[in-house]
Design a protein around this motif. Sequence first.
Motif, PDB file in Angstrom:
ATOM      1  N   ASP A   1       0.825  -1.215   0.000  1.00 27.75           N
ATOM      2  CA  ASP A   1       0.000   0.000   0.000  1.00 27.75           C
ATOM      3  C   ASP A   1       0.859   1.265   0.000  1.00 27.75           C
ATOM      4  N   ASN A   2       1.844   1.296  -0.897  1.00 32.31           N
ATOM      5  CA  ASN A   2       2.730   2.452  -1.064  1.00 32.31           C
ATOM      6  C   ASN A   2       3.557   2.780   0.176  1.00 32.31           C
ATOM      7  N   LEU A   3       3.704   1.800   1.074  1.00 28.89           N
ATOM      8  CA  LEU A   3       4.552   1.965   2.251  1.00 28.89           C
ATOM      9  C   LEU A   3       5.433   0.727   2.375  1.00 28.89           C
ATOM     10  N   ASP A   4       6.531   0.875   3.122  1.00 24.28           N
ATOM     11  CA  ASP A   4       7.366  -0.295   3.373  1.00 24.28           C
ATOM     12  C   ASP A   4       6.941  -0.946   4.682  1.00 24.28           C
ATOM     13  N   GLN A   5       6.708  -2.245   4.620  1.00 25.52           N
ATOM     14  CA  GLN A   5       6.237  -3.012   5.779  1.00 25.52           C
ATOM     15  C   GLN A   5       7.360  -3.910   6.272  1.00 25.52           C
ATOM     16  N   GLU A   6       7.652  -3.811   7.553  1.00 25.59           N
ATOM     17  CA  GLU A   6       8.743  -4.591   8.130  1.00 25.59           C
ATOM     18  C   GLU A   6       8.342  -6.055   8.267  1.00 25.59           C
ATOM     19  N   ILE A   7       9.242  -6.941   7.841  1.00 27.67           N
ATOM     20  CA  ILE A   7       8.991  -8.387   7.942  1.00 27.67           C
ATOM     21  C   ILE A   7       9.800  -8.979   9.094  1.00 27.67           C
ATOM     22  N   TYR A   8      11.094  -8.729   9.085  1.00 29.34           N
ATOM     23  CA  TYR A   8      11.992  -9.231  10.135  1.00 29.34           C
ATOM     24  C   TYR A   8      12.861  -8.091  10.628  1.00 29.34           C
ATOM     25  N   ARG A   9      13.238  -8.186  11.903  1.00 35.10           N
ATOM     26  CA  ARG A   9      14.215  -7.255  12.505  1.00 35.10           C
ATOM     27  C   ARG A   9      15.112  -8.069  13.426  1.00 35.10           C
ATOM     28  N   ILE A  10      16.402  -8.126  13.094  1.00 35.93           N
ATOM     29  CA  ILE A  10      17.351  -8.938  13.845  1.00 35.93           C
ATOM     30  C   ILE A  10      18.377  -8.004  14.500  1.00 35.93           C
ATOM     31  N   LYS A  11      18.493  -8.102  15.804  1.00 38.15           N
ATOM     32  CA  LYS A  11      19.446  -7.257  16.520  1.00 38.15           C
ATOM     33  C   LYS A  11      20.862  -7.758  16.288  1.00 38.15           C
ATOM     34  N   LEU A  12      21.760  -6.824  15.966  1.00 37.00           N
ATOM     35  CA  LEU A  12      23.157  -7.162  15.698  1.00 37.00           C
ATOM     36  C   LEU A  12      24.012  -6.856  16.929  1.00 37.00           C
ATOM     37  N   PRO A  13      25.105  -7.566  17.106  1.00 35.91           N
ATOM     38  CA  PRO A  13      25.969  -7.306  18.278  1.00 35.91           C
ATOM     39  C   PRO A  13      26.709  -5.982  18.205  1.00 35.91           C
ATOM     40  N   GLY A  14      26.743  -5.360  17.056  1.00 36.05           N
ATOM     41  CA  GLY A  14      27.446  -4.081  16.885  1.00 36.05           C
ATOM     42  C   GLY A  14      27.283  -3.603  15.464  1.00 36.05           C
ATOM     43  N   ASN A  15      28.071  -2.617  15.098  1.00 33.29           N
ATOM     44  CA  ASN A  15      28.000  -2.085  13.742  1.00 33.29           C
ATOM     45  C   ASN A  15      28.464  -3.146  12.744  1.00 33.29           C
ATOM     46  N   ALA A  16      27.637  -3.386  11.718  1.00 30.56           N
ATOM     47  CA  ALA A  16      27.965  -4.416  10.730  1.00 30.56           C
ATOM     48  C   ALA A  16      29.024  -3.940   9.743  1.00 30.56           C
ATOM     49  N   LYS A  17      29.235  -2.639   9.651  1.00 29.39           N
ATOM     50  CA  LYS A  17      30.172  -2.099   8.658  1.00 29.39           C
ATOM     51  C   LYS A  17      31.574  -2.002   9.262  1.00 29.39           C
ATOM     52  N   LEU A  18      32.199  -3.148   9.463  1.00 34.30           N
ATOM     53  CA  LEU A  18      33.544  -3.169  10.036  1.00 34.30           C
ATOM     54  C   LEU A  18      34.615  -3.257   8.966  1.00 34.30           C
ATOM     55  N   GLY A  19      34.353  -4.004   7.926  1.00 33.73           N
ATOM     56  CA  GLY A  19      35.342  -4.224   6.880  1.00 33.73           C
ATOM     57  C   GLY A  19      34.970  -3.521   5.593  1.00 33.73           C
ATOM     58  N   GLU A  20      35.218  -4.185   4.466  1.00 31.16           N
ATOM     59  CA  GLU A  20      34.862  -3.632   3.169  1.00 31.16           C
ATOM     60  C   GLU A  20      33.342  -3.544   3.031  1.00 31.16           C
ATOM     61  N   GLY A  21      32.880  -2.515   2.339  1.00 30.41           N
ATOM     62  CA  GLY A  21      31.453  -2.223   2.286  1.00 30.41           C
ATOM     63  C   GLY A  21      30.607  -3.297   1.642  1.00 30.41           C
ATOM     64  N   LYS A  22      30.992  -3.737   0.431  1.00 28.62           N
ATOM     65  CA  LYS A  22      30.150  -4.671  -0.318  1.00 28.62           C
ATOM     66  C   LYS A  22      30.000  -6.034   0.373  1.00 28.62           C
ATOM     67  N   PRO A  23      31.095  -6.680   0.830  1.00 30.49           N
ATOM     68  CA  PRO A  23      30.914  -7.965   1.510  1.00 30.49           C
ATOM     69  C   PRO A  23      30.112  -7.858   2.797  1.00 30.49           C
ATOM     70  N   GLU A  24      30.309  -6.783   3.552  1.00 30.11           N
ATOM     71  CA  GLU A  24      29.525  -6.605   4.775  1.00 30.11           C
ATOM     72  C   GLU A  24      28.048  -6.418   4.433  1.00 30.11           C
ATOM     73  N   ASN A  25      27.799  -5.721   3.348  1.00 40.37           N
ATOM     74  CA  ASN A  25      26.430  -5.503   2.886  1.00 40.37           C
ATOM     75  C   ASN A  25      25.765  -6.828   2.534  1.00 40.37           C
ATOM     76  N   GLN A  26      26.516  -7.721   1.866  1.00 45.59           N
ATOM     77  CA  GLN A  26      25.968  -9.019   1.497  1.00 45.59           C
ATOM     78  C   GLN A  26      25.796  -9.922   2.711  1.00 45.59           C
ATOM     79  N   ASN A  27      26.764  -9.904   3.617  1.00 46.12           N
ATOM     80  CA  ASN A  27      26.748 -10.836   4.748  1.00 46.12           C
ATOM     81  C   ASN A  27      25.561 -10.601   5.676  1.00 46.12           C
TER      82      ASN A  27
END
Length: 864
Positions: free
Chosen positions: A213-239
């Motif tokens: 309905d023209n909005l984004d609806q959340e399906i899942y939300r997983i809490k991370l232990p910290g910032n996911a962007k520790l290394g190179e951008g693209k692999p962290e984005n995929q992981n």
Amino acid sequence: MDMPRAPRVRNMLSFSVLTPYYSEETVYSKSELEMENEDGVSIIFYLQKIFPDEWNNFIERLNCKENEIWENDEKILQLRHWVSFRGQTLCRTVRGMMYYRRALKVQAFLDMADEKEILEGYKAILTPSDEDKKSQRSLYAQLEAVADLKFTYVATCQNYGNQKRNGDRRATDILNLMVNNPSLRVAYIDEVEERDGGKAQKVYYSVLVKGVDNLDQEIYRIKLPGNAKLGEGKPENQNHALVFTRGEALQTIDMNQDNYLEEAFKMRNLLEEFNEDHGVRPPTILGVREHIFTGSVSSLAWFMSNQETSFVTIGQRVLARPLKVRFHYGHPDVFDRIFHITRGGISKGSRGINLSEDIFAGFNSTLRRGNITHHEYIQVGKGRDVGLNQISLFEAKVACGNGEQTLSRDIYRLGHRFDFFRMLSCYFTTVGFYFSSMLVVFTVYFFLYGRLYLSLSGLEEAILKYASARGNNSLRAAMASQSIVQLGILTVLPMVMEIGLERGFRTALGDIIIMQLQLASVFFTFSLGTRVHYFGRTILHGGAKYRATGRGFVVRHEKFAENYRLYSRSHFVKGLELMVLLICYRLYGSAADDGISYALLSFSMWFLVLSWLFAPFLLNPSGFEWQKIVEDWEDWSKWISCRGGIGVPSVKSWESWWEEEQEHLRHTGFIGRFFEIILSIRFFIYQYGIVYHLNMTTSSRQGIRLSIVVYGLSWLVIGAVLIILKIVSMGRMKFSADFQLMFRLLKLLLFIGCIVTIAMLFYFLNLTIGDIFQSILAFMPTGWALLQISQACRTLVKGIGMWGSVKALARGYEYMMGVLLFAPIAILAWFPFVSEFQTRLLFNQAFSRGLQIQRILAGSKKQA
């Protein structure tokens, strides 16, 4: 080419597609379509001229005139999509990947429909009634369910949350893509500030959303232990998004890729390869070939298209079988998802070492007893870089990545675990290719320095006299041996084989001749310099980093200053050094005493030098147009004279750029600095050889006997020049503002002192005019060596207060290099036919298709 039989859609393996996205273009906005560059060319104007037939068809579909499009929002949206589908945008990639779902629905229809429904046709299913939509037993609902069961598409847009909070247009475009493609899912990293015991802290979540309905609806939300962007951008984005994928297989698709409906129909067959017999081990990665769709306009795009096509076809075919050393190269390969998520994922993300993260997935799969195959009955579209600067940045990124691979444990472990033949195959198809390229260039250096040192020391002349006296013709022939290394031709050979196999060897021969006429050898020789420079620097100093190449439409003129910043250290400095060596060998060499012998001896090296020095301008659109030349000179003069400072970018100031160019030396270790100093010493030996041949040295026995004293005197001259530079620098700081007359008197006294010193050398030491020119030839490389050593010992030089003088000396060298490069270009720009010839050379494909490339280069304003 054997293709497995396709099972029914219900029985096929389910799969997901994963596309990493950062902040690239999603859908071009109206303002971006109309925005004109410095030549007055907008994106829409460019595409109208490049795709005239498709533009006319688009206007016909809209059933309106060209100027009426901008009056209707719906038509503007269609225009934005029309343009975006011809660029390298997320919109194009999503449309292509959604063909998988469309193909599965068609195939499921053929599997499940009865005779009556088949006679009514698939189109009847595409336009279901309201009752069919509500009924879960209708064929429409069953097709939707089967397609959703077997196919999942996740675009991992890690910055979507921040873009949405900041009101970025890209977030709205991504939302529209989700709304228009209900099965599209978007994963992103959400940064939330939460309070824990009265203390605010950032909490990171990995979130999956869909469009409803023209909005984004959340399906899942997983809490991370910290910032996911520790290394190179693209692999962290995929992981972080890997957990949201479904099914037994996973296809990795880059942002610059596309797909075709007819290819999507073969996906069932490809997935069956996981169940086929491929030797001792079942396949864990299925390699897929690519179709390069960006090679239709300029010569450079055509060269890259052919090069990439040969690599993703005949190259990977041989790597997979019989060599068994194919890895993952960032192409649309299909992973065994269960195998890889239980063995470390599909990307390694350590910063620096995993810059080329794709190939490490192949390393990891092979080390863990996986099997990588290659299949050519299915292909996926791929966009490549189309401008020289884009191509060079891509080559630099890959070369740095290979340098880091050389230092990695993965290559070490593969080398230890492979048998002898696979080990050699792995070496020559990964880091060995770059190492061999470096050895080729080193060979040129060793050959030239060796011949020059033989000549300057007099050993070459003595050997030739000995050979003449003894009548040893073999020795004379060996001393005049010719070196013809066709560096650019060799890179073209795989293309010839692939074009010959697919389109016939007569076509391949014609294409190779046209490519040579369009200076393909110049381009590939220039690319060799890029690979060698960045590979060698990474091996010596480390510090590989991601280089954004940009994926826009590039048929525009690059300024001289931009080319100078990009290629100064990788090509221009090395090209000028080799040129000086070749000139010195012509002056002092004895073996090649006539012009023909010298030409045969040095032809390939002169070709290398000229390619490295002038290819960026020769392959630059409008590179010899007089008005552009004038503007480039003004821009470059302003850039090189501008002083740097905090916050001043490198594109605005030479000083800021010069500091950035030394960044690798700040992070290197002792060994890196040591080798920088050792490599610079070659110029001092060269200087001694030149001084040994001065008239003041050779004209008397005492001069020959005391040649080392003359060499010491030459260092006194260099020291005096540095002291003069320091005095002028200090005088400018202290006197130039308030005591201009004092500063001018100081410069006059220094000038008179220099004249008196030269006159005394003429009178007492038999100095000649030729000696002065030879001394300049000797001192210029020595000054550059002192600069290199000073930069390697930056802390020490700053401690003794000489860093300002080093910077002034470096600016002088940069200015001289710029003038030497600019002068031939400016002279050629005087002749109008040179510019026309260059345009035809660069855009022969466009001319062949009857395109109005001159109008694009000249700009739409001039045609109004």
